[in-house]
Design a protein around this motif. Structure first.
Motif, mmCIF file in Angstrom:
data_model
loop_
_atom_site.group_PDB
_atom_site.id
_atom_site.type_symbol
_atom_site.label_atom_id
_atom_site.label_comp_id
_atom_site.label_asym_id
_atom_site.label_seq_id
_atom_site.Cartn_x
_atom_site.Cartn_y
_atom_site.Cartn_z
ATOM 1 N N SER A 32 -51.095 -41.407 6.977
ATOM 2 C CA SER A 32 -52.440 -41.988 6.916
ATOM 3 C C SER A 32 -53.417 -41.128 7.691
ATOM 4 C CB SER A 32 -52.411 -43.412 7.493
ATOM 5 O OG SER A 32 -53.692 -43.944 7.527
ATOM 6 N N SER A 34 -56.561 -42.343 8.161
ATOM 7 C CA SER A 34 -57.652 -43.241 8.517
ATOM 8 C C SER A 34 -57.647 -43.506 10.000
ATOM 9 C CB SER A 34 -57.523 -44.572 7.765
ATOM 10 O OG SER A 34 -56.295 -45.186 8.087
ATOM 11 N N CYS A 62 -58.607 -48.570 0.616
ATOM 12 C CA CYS A 62 -58.967 -48.367 2.016
ATOM 13 C C CYS A 62 -60.446 -48.004 2.134
ATOM 14 C CB CYS A 62 -58.089 -47.284 2.628
ATOM 15 S SG CYS A 62 -58.523 -46.849 4.333
ATOM 16 N N ARG A 66 -63.432 -50.140 4.045
ATOM 17 C CA ARG A 66 -64.238 -49.560 5.118
ATOM 18 C C ARG A 66 -65.735 -49.704 4.857
ATOM 19 N NH1 ARG A 66 -61.727 -46.735 8.871
ATOM 20 N NH2 ARG A 66 -59.564 -46.112 8.584
ATOM 21 N N ARG A 81 -56.985 -53.900 6.147
ATOM 22 C CA ARG A 81 -57.176 -52.533 6.647
ATOM 23 C C ARG A 81 -55.891 -51.997 7.258
ATOM 24 N NH1 ARG A 81 -63.004 -51.493 9.529
ATOM 25 N NH2 ARG A 81 -64.346 -52.214 7.827
ATOM 26 N N CYS A 85 -54.923 -48.814 5.260
ATOM 27 C CA CYS A 85 -55.513 -47.680 5.963
ATOM 28 C C CYS A 85 -54.656 -47.121 7.087
ATOM 29 C CB CYS A 85 -56.880 -48.071 6.531
ATOM 30 S SG CYS A 85 -58.065 -48.641 5.293
#
Length: 553
Positions: A32, A34, A62, A66, A81, A85
């Motif tokens: 990930s 994020s 994701c 956001r 999330r 994410c």
């Protein structure tokens, strides 16, 4: 209470959902990129969570999350999330399933160990008759998880019928599966048993009346405060009828006959107001295995300490078998602090930042005063005695257990809604199945054990609980939830979030009650295999309909 079994089905749903398949495949070589999730701020205006289902791929979802308000209710963790994410694939599914199991356990354990103990202590201090205490305080204790989940779902406004469907699904499960299991378990040990016809018919008729009232509300689609309050008043009428029946049945009996149950105790007997939990340490263990058993026990306590200690330090508890003066003083000091923190966090969630520091300082100062009073008025050997000294502790324990249960129920509903979006399943379907099972497995275990090991009286009590409990959860749980939701929107009516699952649950529950009202009197008020098998068949038909409609959608 055993509330962790449904998590296996949740884990399977997460792994086999269309959104999880690409993420699972990418787990072997992708990481990930994020950032950490922001705190959940509740559902934003103008956002539609249904758009999330039409977006393909975890990265695209994701990015959508956001740039839009979170779709889940206002919990402390933004699960969507976190799933899309931060942690993807199998680790995310496993983490959500394990956290679901933890929330089920914490909610059930808080209700049984702290909430019920406070209610039983209050019923003792108030000297309520056993029959009345059973349909008021103790029914509230047994149905606390369902009631809290229902109130949270309606109060959040975006639970999409989780509270309504979980309450109806739980009532259906207890009135069919639990009642059928009780009948079959007793029959397996030597035949059926005869129930007292007045109480049996009374409970079923009141539950049918409540279903008819609820069906009228669902068909109308909206409810006002007065309609919801009148719905709750049905349970008031039920309590009055039980009280009247109890008083009439006790006329002419010796004074001690009405105190057969150990619920009502004198002040001098308060040390036994809450029966102690079974202790395996008192049993004789072989000398060779004593060390191993002790080590395993210490390991289990160490693993459970993070779940046990926060509640123990903030919920005042004067149960005799758990009495500890240091814990009592700590809970008296930390309970106001927790209340202040909860108040300020809710104010910040709704963008009200005024007086935050003053509230926290006030909670800390009040905690210091209460801790000093607790230290000066308690003893190491025993909990407080006397009604005037017990009631404040019991009331404080009741209030703090309500706060903990409400917080846990809110987080549980938020997690179930998020799981519904991840797995592509309506949260209402999860509410009528998984949440209903989790809240009712404890009833299944306890009622069957009571019926098998408690003799004819235990079997009678178990069958009564299969209908009195759902009556309380349906009338008080849903009625209170609708009243609070309608009050928040007054003078406009509250639109009840209803779908096909709710109507199906009402219909199958009415069929189960009709079956019981027909079969049991026709067979001489005898609970036997015909009664039990019929109830199980009704629930299997309901579950088959839900599975078929889920696969078709």
């Amino acid at each position: 209470m055993a509330r962790t079994a449904p998590t296996a089905s949740i884990l399977l749903l997460l792994l086999l959902s269309p959104a999880a398949i690409p993420a699972t495949a990418a787990l072997l070589g992708a990481t990930s990129t994020s950032s950490s999730p922001a705190p959940s701020a509740g559902k934003g205006h103008g956002s539609d969570c249904s758009e999330l289902q039409s977006i393909a791929g975890g990265e695209a979802r994701c990015a959508y999350l956001r740039s839009h308000s979170p779709c889940s209710p206002a919990g402390y963790i933004d699960y969507l999330r976190l799933y899309y994410c931060n942690i993807s694939g199998f680790p995310a599914a496993l983490a959500l399933a394990l956290w679901l199991a933890v929330l089920f356990y914490l909610l059930g354990d808080t209700a049984s160990e702290y909430f019920c103990a406070s209610l039983e202590g209050l019923s003792s201090a108030l000297r309520l008759p056993p029959a009345v205490a059973g349909v008021t305080l103790l029914s509230l204790g047994n149905g606390a998880p369902d009631v809290f989940a229902s109130v949270v779902s309606f109060a959040s406004g975006d639970g999409e019928g989780v509270g309504l469907d979980s309450a109806l699904g739980g009532a259906l499960f207890v009135s069919t599966v639990v009642a059928g299991a009780v009948a079959l378990a007793v029959c397996a040990r030597g035949g059926g048993f005869v129930v007292e016809w007045r109480g049996f018919v009374r409970d079923l008729c009141f539950l049918l009346l409540a279903l008819c009232y609820l069906l009228a509300v669902l068909v109308n689609g909206a409810v006002t405060v007065w309609v919801a309050v009148s719905f709750v008043s049905l349970y008031v009428g039920y309590v009055v009828l039980v009280w009247t029946s109890h008083c009439c049945s006790e006329q002419g009996k010796p004074a001690a006959a009405g105190l057969a149950a150990p619920l009502l105790l004198d002040d001098d007997d308060y040390d036994d107001d809450v029966p102690s939990l079974p202790s395996h340490s008192k049993t004789t263990q072989p000398a060779a295995s004593t060390g191993k058993v002790a080590s395993l026990r210490h390991l289990a306590r160490a693993l459970c300490m993070p779940l046990y200690l926060p509640r123990r330090l903030t919920i005042p508890d004067i149960a005799a078998h758990r009495w500890s003066r240091p814990y009592a003083v700590a809970s008296a000091g930390l309970a106001p602090v927790l209340l202040a923190i909860t108040w300020t966090s809710q104010s910040q969630r709704h963008h009200h930042h005024g007086h935050t520091l003053a509230v926290l300082l006030g909670g800390g100062a009040l905690g210091l005063v209460l801790a000093a009073l607790a230290a000066a008025t308690t003893e190491d050997a025993s909990p407080p005695r006397g009604r005037k000294r017990r009631v404040p502790w019991l009331a404080a324990g009741f209030a703090m257990s309500v706060l903990w249960a409400y917080t846990l129920a809110r987080e549980l509903v938020a997690l179930l809604v998020a799981i519904g979006y991840v797995a592509g399943i309506k949260p209402s379907v999860l509410g009528v199945t998984v949440l209903a099972w989790g809240d009712s497995l404890g009833d299944l275990v306890s009622n069957v054990a009571m019926a098998v090991h408690g003799g004819s009286g235990g079997a009678q009590t178990a069958v009564s609980g299969c209908y009195a409990g759902p009556l309380f959860n349906t009338v008080v749980g849903l009625g209170l939830s609708m009243a609070l939701a309608a009050g928040a929107r007054h003078p406009a009516p509250f639109v009840v979030p209803v779908d096909a699952a709710a109507y199906e649950a009402v219909g199958f529950l009415a069929a189960a009650l009709a079956w019981a009202l027909f079969v049991v009197p026709a067979r001489g008020m005898r609970i036997d295999r015909v009664y039990g098998v019929g109830l199980l068949a009704i629930y299997l038909c309901f579950f088959a309909v839900r599975v078929f409609e889920t696969l078709r959608s």
